[in-house]
Design a protein around this motif. Structure first.
Motif, mmCIF file in Angstrom:
data_model
loop_
_atom_site.group_PDB
_atom_site.id
_atom_site.type_symbol
_atom_site.label_atom_id
_atom_site.label_comp_id
_atom_site.label_asym_id
_atom_site.label_seq_id
_atom_site.Cartn_x
_atom_site.Cartn_y
_atom_site.Cartn_z
ATOM 1 N N TYR A 1 -13.756 1.058 5.781
ATOM 2 C CA TYR A 1 -12.309 0.936 5.626
ATOM 3 C C TYR A 1 -11.868 -0.513 5.844
ATOM 4 C CZ TYR A 1 -11.770 6.035 5.889
ATOM 5 O OH TYR A 1 -11.824 7.379 5.638
ATOM 6 N N ASP B 1 -10.207 2.120 0.992
ATOM 7 C CA ASP B 1 -8.886 2.398 1.557
ATOM 8 C C ASP B 1 -8.719 1.650 2.876
ATOM 9 O OD1 ASP B 1 -8.062 4.105 -0.471
ATOM 10 O OD2 ASP B 1 -9.006 5.857 0.480
ATOM 11 N N ASN C 1 -5.003 -0.372 -3.272
ATOM 12 C CA ASN C 1 -5.521 -0.799 -4.588
ATOM 13 C C ASN C 1 -6.731 -1.727 -4.441
ATOM 14 O OD1 ASN C 1 -3.527 0.596 -6.168
ATOM 15 N ND2 ASN C 1 -2.054 -1.027 -5.610
ATOM 16 N N VAL D 1 -4.045 6.558 6.790
ATOM 17 C CA VAL D 1 -4.904 6.005 5.732
ATOM 18 C C VAL D 1 -3.995 5.529 4.604
ATOM 19 C CG1 VAL D 1 -6.790 6.443 4.138
ATOM 20 C CG2 VAL D 1 -6.742 7.598 6.365
ATOM 21 N N VAL D 2 -4.300 4.309 4.119
ATOM 22 C CA VAL D 2 -3.425 3.686 3.123
ATOM 23 C C VAL D 2 -4.245 3.215 1.921
ATOM 24 C CG1 VAL D 2 -1.742 1.852 2.700
ATOM 25 C CG2 VAL D 2 -1.893 2.900 4.977
ATOM 26 N N ASN D 3 -3.730 3.534 0.736
ATOM 27 C CA ASN D 3 -4.348 3.038 -0.505
ATOM 28 C C ASN D 3 -3.752 1.660 -0.779
ATOM 29 O OD1 ASN D 3 -5.174 2.449 -3.087
ATOM 30 N ND2 ASN D 3 -4.423 4.343 -4.010
ATOM 31 N N ILE E 1 -1.625 7.718 2.195
ATOM 32 C CA ILE E 1 -2.228 8.899 1.562
ATOM 33 C C ILE E 1 -2.647 9.952 2.586
ATOM 34 C CG2 ILE E 1 -3.006 7.665 -0.494
ATOM 35 C CD1 ILE E 1 -5.774 7.423 0.747
ATOM 36 N N GLY F 1 0.809 -1.207 0.000
ATOM 37 C CA GLY F 1 0.000 0.000 0.000
ATOM 38 C C GLY F 1 0.843 1.258 0.000
#
Length: 382
Positions: free
Chosen positions: A87, A49, A45, A41-43, A33, A30
């Motif tokens: 989330y 999130d 994909n 907070v992490v993206n 972001i 990840g």
């Protein structure tokens, strides 16, 4: 709305749009972001999130901003695909723990060293961390030498894992084993570098009746009492004391038994060599009695050069022992009877000097039939 209902809605949503599914325990890649005081907070994909709470970022209660920053690319552990608020619940601690466990296990199996951070001194030793994994270092294994454990706290320390049991949370490490290995390597190299006659700097470690032990950088050698000084030495403390820094010469080397003899006295100032041209048969010297025995007296004529006056060469009078007429530290004149340069043996006489003086006085006294008394009868001494 219940969690079960929410999960069903999410699963229907993912099925309808053919979005990949993720599972608990999965490790994802990840990109951070957003970071605030409570979470990151992490993206990942994914349709949603991920969220890492402060508790899942660090065991040290660090602020999220101390651990991560925006655009950091990290691996994360899926605690739950749905935290109930849209989330994916993630953990940085757990994914790091998995990696750290793998690294420690590999280091243990391959007997390689790792670097840990010493957190604090506890009963029986030190508490350290490899990342987020607790590592115990027993006091007896903290160093090869006696040290204050507090000097290691809040420092990185290279150690070797000697016991590993993740099931019981038991990870034990040793610093001592590394230092012993290094000591053996350095000691071997030092032994191989030694050459007889070369000069080294050392520190006096211990005094014994027969000499002094000196450390020359990882190896201890013995300076025999006879090699402390060219003069006679009764006990080592007359010349050196413990912790003295000294310059020594390498004497004999025994690699097989790891024995080393050292010399403190300057080998280039050997007294017999320095004075051998001055010592000739028939020469008379001012000397000092340094030792009395039953068979004679040892007299020093130069520092480090002494000879024997046999009891028969002390006087023509009949004496039972040298101490009848001589005493230690008495200054006397002696005559050289014989000098053996190779064996460094010197035979001296006291009575020959006295006889020479008597003959000289008799010669002067009788010359031209005029006595010394007559020559000086009118001279007044003031």
């Amino acid at each position: 709305m219940s969690d079960l209902t929410t999960n069903n809605i999410m699963n229907d949503f993912l099925d309808d749009y053919d979005v990949k599914k993720i599972s608990k325990g999965e490790i994802l890649k990840g990109k951070v972001i957003e970071v605030n005081d409570k979470e990151a907070v992490v993206n990942v994909n994914y349709a949603f999130d991920g969220l890492i709470s402060k508790q899942e970022l660090s065991l040290d209660d660090k602020s999220p901003s101390e651990v991560l920053k925006i655009d950091d690319e990290i691996d994360v552990y899926v605690i739950s695909p749905n935290d109930g608020e849209g989330y994916v619940e993630l953990s940085l601690i757990k994914v790091l723990a998995i990696k750290e466990r793998e690294e420690i296990k590999k280091a243990f199996e391959e007997e390689k060293n790792i670097v840990v951070y010493v957190k604090e001194e506890i009963r029986g030793g030190l508490l350290a961390y490899y990342g987020n994994i607790r590592v115990f270092i027993p006091a007896s294994l903290a160093s090869r030498n006696m040290i204050d454990l507090k000097t290691l706290v809040n420092n990185d320390l290279e150690v070797k894992i000697i016991e590993l049991d993740f099931r019981n949370n038991k990870v034990v490490a040793s610093r001592k084993i590394i230092e012993v290995e290094e000591y053996q390597i350095n000691k071997k190299a030092l032994w191989n570098s030694l050459k007889e006659g070369e000069k080294r700097t050392g520190v006096v470690k211990k005094l014994v009746k027969y000499g002094a032990f000196v450390d020359i950088g990882g190896i201890e050698g013995l300076i025999h009492i006879s090699d402390l000084s060219w003069n006679r030495v009764n006990k080592p403390e007359e010349i050196v004391k413990e912790n003295d820094k000294v310059e020594v010469y390498i004497g004999s080397i025994d690699l097989s038994k790891e024995r080393l003899s050292l010399i403190l006295k300057d080998v280039n100032k050997e007294p017999w060599t320095l004075h051998e041209n001055e010592i000739k048969e028939g020469n008379i010297f001012d000397g000092k009695v340094i030792r009395l025995t039953s068979f004679g007296a040892f007299v020093q004529i130069f520092e480090g050069v002494e000879g024997l006056v046999h009891i028969s060469e002390i006087t023509d009078d009949n004496i039972a022992k040298p101490s009848d007429i001589l005493e230690v530290n008495q200054n006397i004149k002696v005559k050289v009877l014989n000098f053996n340069k190779n064996d460094k043996k010197l035979a001296l006489s006291i009575k020959d000097v006295n006889e020479s003086n008597k003959e000289y006085l008799k010669y002067v006294d009788e010359e031209d039939g005029v006595s010394l008394g007559e020559l000086f009868k009118d001279f007044k001494f003031e």
